[in-house]
Design a protein around this motif. Structure first.
Motif, PDB file in Angstrom:
ATOM      1  N   THR A  50       0.829  -1.211   0.000  1.00 52.42           N
ATOM      2  CA  THR A  50       0.000   0.000   0.000  1.00 52.42           C
ATOM      3  C   THR A  50       0.859   1.255   0.000  1.00 52.42           C
ATOM      4  O   THR A  50       0.532   2.236  -0.668  1.00 52.42           O
ATOM      5  CB  THR A  50      -0.954   0.010   1.203  1.00 52.42           C
ATOM      6  OG1 THR A  50      -0.215  -0.167   2.396  1.00 52.42           O
ATOM      7  CG2 THR A  50      -2.009  -1.063   1.078  1.00 52.42           C
ATOM      8  N   SER A  51       1.972   1.246   0.719  1.00 50.67           N
ATOM      9  CA  SER A  51       2.870   2.405   0.705  1.00 50.67           C
ATOM     10  C   SER A  51       3.444   2.619  -0.697  1.00 50.67           C
ATOM     11  O   SER A  51       3.567   3.758  -1.157  1.00 50.67           O
ATOM     12  CB  SER A  51       4.002   2.210   1.703  1.00 50.67           C
ATOM     13  OG  SER A  51       3.488   2.099   3.006  1.00 50.67           O
ATOM     14  N   PHE A  52       3.804   1.540  -1.359  1.00 49.89           N
ATOM     15  CA  PHE A  52       4.334   1.643  -2.722  1.00 49.89           C
ATOM     16  C   PHE A  52       3.302   2.255  -3.659  1.00 49.89           C
ATOM     17  O   PHE A  52       3.615   3.137  -4.453  1.00 49.89           O
ATOM     18  CB  PHE A  52       4.755   0.257  -3.217  1.00 49.89           C
ATOM     19  CG  PHE A  52       5.346   0.253  -4.595  1.00 49.89           C
ATOM     20  CD1 PHE A  52       6.663   0.612  -4.788  1.00 49.89           C
ATOM     21  CD2 PHE A  52       4.578  -0.101  -5.692  1.00 49.89           C
ATOM     22  CE1 PHE A  52       7.224   0.613  -6.050  1.00 49.89           C
ATOM     23  CE2 PHE A  52       5.122  -0.106  -6.961  1.00 49.89           C
ATOM     24  CZ  PHE A  52       6.447   0.251  -7.145  1.00 49.89           C
ATOM     25  N   ILE A  53       2.057   1.797  -3.544  1.00 50.99           N
ATOM     26  CA  ILE A  53       1.000   2.319  -4.418  1.00 50.99           C
ATOM     27  C   ILE A  53       0.756   3.800  -4.156  1.00 50.99           C
ATOM     28  O   ILE A  53       0.585   4.595  -5.081  1.00 50.99           O
ATOM     29  CB  ILE A  53      -0.291   1.498  -4.241  1.00 50.99           C
ATOM     30  CG1 ILE A  53      -0.107   0.110  -4.849  1.00 50.99           C
ATOM     31  CG2 ILE A  53      -1.482   2.191  -4.878  1.00 50.99           C
ATOM     32  CD1 ILE A  53      -1.236  -0.843  -4.547  1.00 50.99           C
ATOM     33  N   ILE A  54       0.759   4.195  -2.895  1.00 51.74           N
ATOM     34  CA  ILE A  54       0.445   5.582  -2.548  1.00 51.74           C
ATOM     35  C   ILE A  54       1.609   6.518  -2.847  1.00 51.74           C
ATOM     36  O   ILE A  54       1.403   7.650  -3.309  1.00 51.74           O
ATOM     37  CB  ILE A  54       0.038   5.667  -1.064  1.00 51.74           C
ATOM     38  CG1 ILE A  54      -1.300   4.962  -0.868  1.00 51.74           C
ATOM     39  CG2 ILE A  54      -0.041   7.101  -0.590  1.00 51.74           C
ATOM     40  CD1 ILE A  54      -1.703   4.793   0.578  1.00 51.74           C
ATOM     41  N   LEU A  55       2.845   6.089  -2.614  1.00 53.21           N
ATOM     42  CA  LEU A  55       3.986   6.992  -2.723  1.00 53.21           C
ATOM     43  C   LEU A  55       4.752   6.875  -4.037  1.00 53.21           C
ATOM     44  O   LEU A  55       5.146   7.894  -4.614  1.00 53.21           O
ATOM     45  CB  LEU A  55       4.951   6.743  -1.559  1.00 53.21           C
ATOM     46  CG  LEU A  55       4.371   6.975  -0.163  1.00 53.21           C
ATOM     47  CD1 LEU A  55       5.370   6.540   0.889  1.00 53.21           C
ATOM     48  CD2 LEU A  55       3.981   8.419   0.025  1.00 53.21           C
ATOM     49  N   VAL A  56       4.984   5.695  -4.526  1.00 49.17           N
ATOM     50  CA  VAL A  56       5.896   5.511  -5.659  1.00 49.17           C
ATOM     51  C   VAL A  56       5.181   5.538  -7.001  1.00 49.17           C
ATOM     52  O   VAL A  56       5.703   6.117  -7.966  1.00 49.17           O
ATOM     53  CB  VAL A  56       6.698   4.200  -5.477  1.00 49.17           C
ATOM     54  CG1 VAL A  56       7.612   3.943  -6.655  1.00 49.17           C
ATOM     55  CG2 VAL A  56       7.497   4.254  -4.187  1.00 49.17           C
ATOM     56  N   VAL A  57       4.005   4.972  -7.095  1.00 49.00           N
ATOM     57  CA  VAL A  57       3.306   4.919  -8.387  1.00 49.00           C
ATOM     58  C   VAL A  57       3.008   6.322  -8.934  1.00 49.00           C
ATOM     59  O   VAL A  57       3.245   6.573 -10.121  1.00 49.00           O
ATOM     60  CB  VAL A  57       2.033   4.041  -8.283  1.00 49.00           C
ATOM     61  CG1 VAL A  57       1.180   4.164  -9.531  1.00 49.00           C
ATOM     62  CG2 VAL A  57       2.427   2.589  -8.060  1.00 49.00           C
ATOM     63  N   PRO A  58       2.511   7.274  -8.128  1.00 46.34           N
ATOM     64  CA  PRO A  58       2.322   8.622  -8.684  1.00 46.34           C
ATOM     65  C   PRO A  58       3.633   9.253  -9.165  1.00 46.34           C
ATOM     66  O   PRO A  58       3.642   9.978 -10.170  1.00 46.34           O
ATOM     67  CB  PRO A  58       1.742   9.419  -7.514  1.00 46.34           C
ATOM     68  CG  PRO A  58       1.092   8.408  -6.658  1.00 46.34           C
ATOM     69  CD  PRO A  58       1.936   7.181  -6.783  1.00 46.34           C
ATOM     70  N   LEU A  59       4.731   8.982  -8.486  1.00 44.99           N
ATOM     71  CA  LEU A  59       6.033   9.495  -8.928  1.00 44.99           C
ATOM     72  C   LEU A  59       6.409   8.906 -10.286  1.00 44.99           C
ATOM     73  O   LEU A  59       6.879   9.629 -11.172  1.00 44.99           O
ATOM     74  CB  LEU A  59       7.098   9.158  -7.888  1.00 44.99           C
ATOM     75  CG  LEU A  59       8.519   9.564  -8.228  1.00 44.99           C
ATOM     76  CD1 LEU A  59       8.636  11.076  -8.299  1.00 44.99           C
ATOM     77  CD2 LEU A  59       9.479   8.997  -7.206  1.00 44.99           C
ATOM     78  N   ILE A  60       6.195   7.631 -10.466  1.00 49.18           N
ATOM     79  CA  ILE A  60       6.501   6.987 -11.749  1.00 49.18           C
ATOM     80  C   ILE A  60       5.633   7.574 -12.855  1.00 49.18           C
ATOM     81  O   ILE A  60       6.118   7.844 -13.961  1.00 49.18           O
ATOM     82  CB  ILE A  60       6.308   5.461 -11.630  1.00 49.18           C
ATOM     83  CG1 ILE A  60       7.372   4.869 -10.694  1.00 49.18           C
ATOM     84  CG2 ILE A  60       6.369   4.787 -12.994  1.00 49.18           C
ATOM     85  CD1 ILE A  60       7.147   3.419 -10.344  1.00 49.18           C
ATOM     86  N   ILE A  61       4.355   7.778 -12.569  1.00 50.14           N
ATOM     87  CA  ILE A  61       3.450   8.358 -13.575  1.00 50.14           C
ATOM     88  C   ILE A  61       3.906   9.765 -13.958  1.00 50.14           C
ATOM     89  O   ILE A  61       3.933  10.123 -15.139  1.00 50.14           O
ATOM     90  CB  ILE A  61       2.001   8.355 -13.043  1.00 50.14           C
ATOM     91  CG1 ILE A  61       1.491   6.910 -12.940  1.00 50.14           C
ATOM     92  CG2 ILE A  61       1.088   9.194 -13.938  1.00 50.14           C
ATOM     93  CD1 ILE A  61       0.158   6.786 -12.227  1.00 50.14           C
TER      94      ILE A  61
END
Length: 106
Positions: free
Chosen positions: A65-76
């Protein structure tokens, strides 16, 4: 009341006393101290494995869940920035100017 036989019921045979001297080798082995310790060790290992799996699952949930909330928007956002940079480079090539220089002023 429990000792009275019910009508139409099935009566079970009397249980044998497991402590008799005429028990077989397998019965004596299954009642030995080594087998009891083995069963206890197996039970303890299963308990530890269950706790470990439970805590590992919780840690995986927190990480996911932390990865989805923090890292995915950065990648996008990084992907959008790269697409914008590629688009600007493509337009500069179409217009005939180099990507690093400013357009000529008239």
């Amino acid at each position: 009341m429990a000792s009275q036989a019910r009508k139409g019921g099935v009566s079970l045979p009397e249980r044998r006393n497991p402590k008799k001297d005429d028990d077989g080798v397998i019965a004596r082995i299954s009642q030995s101290q080594i087998v009891a310790r083995g069963k206890q060790a197996t039970s303890d290992a299963a308990f530890v494995a269950k706790k470990l799996l439970k805590s590992t699952g919780k840690a995986a949930w927190i990480f996911g869940t932390s990865f989805i909330i923090l890292v995915v928007p950065l990648i996008i956002e990084m992907d959008r920035e790269q697409q914008l940079s590629d688009f600007e480079l493509q337009q500069a090539n179409i217009l005939g100017t180099s990507a690093g220089s400013a357009p000529p002023v008239k």
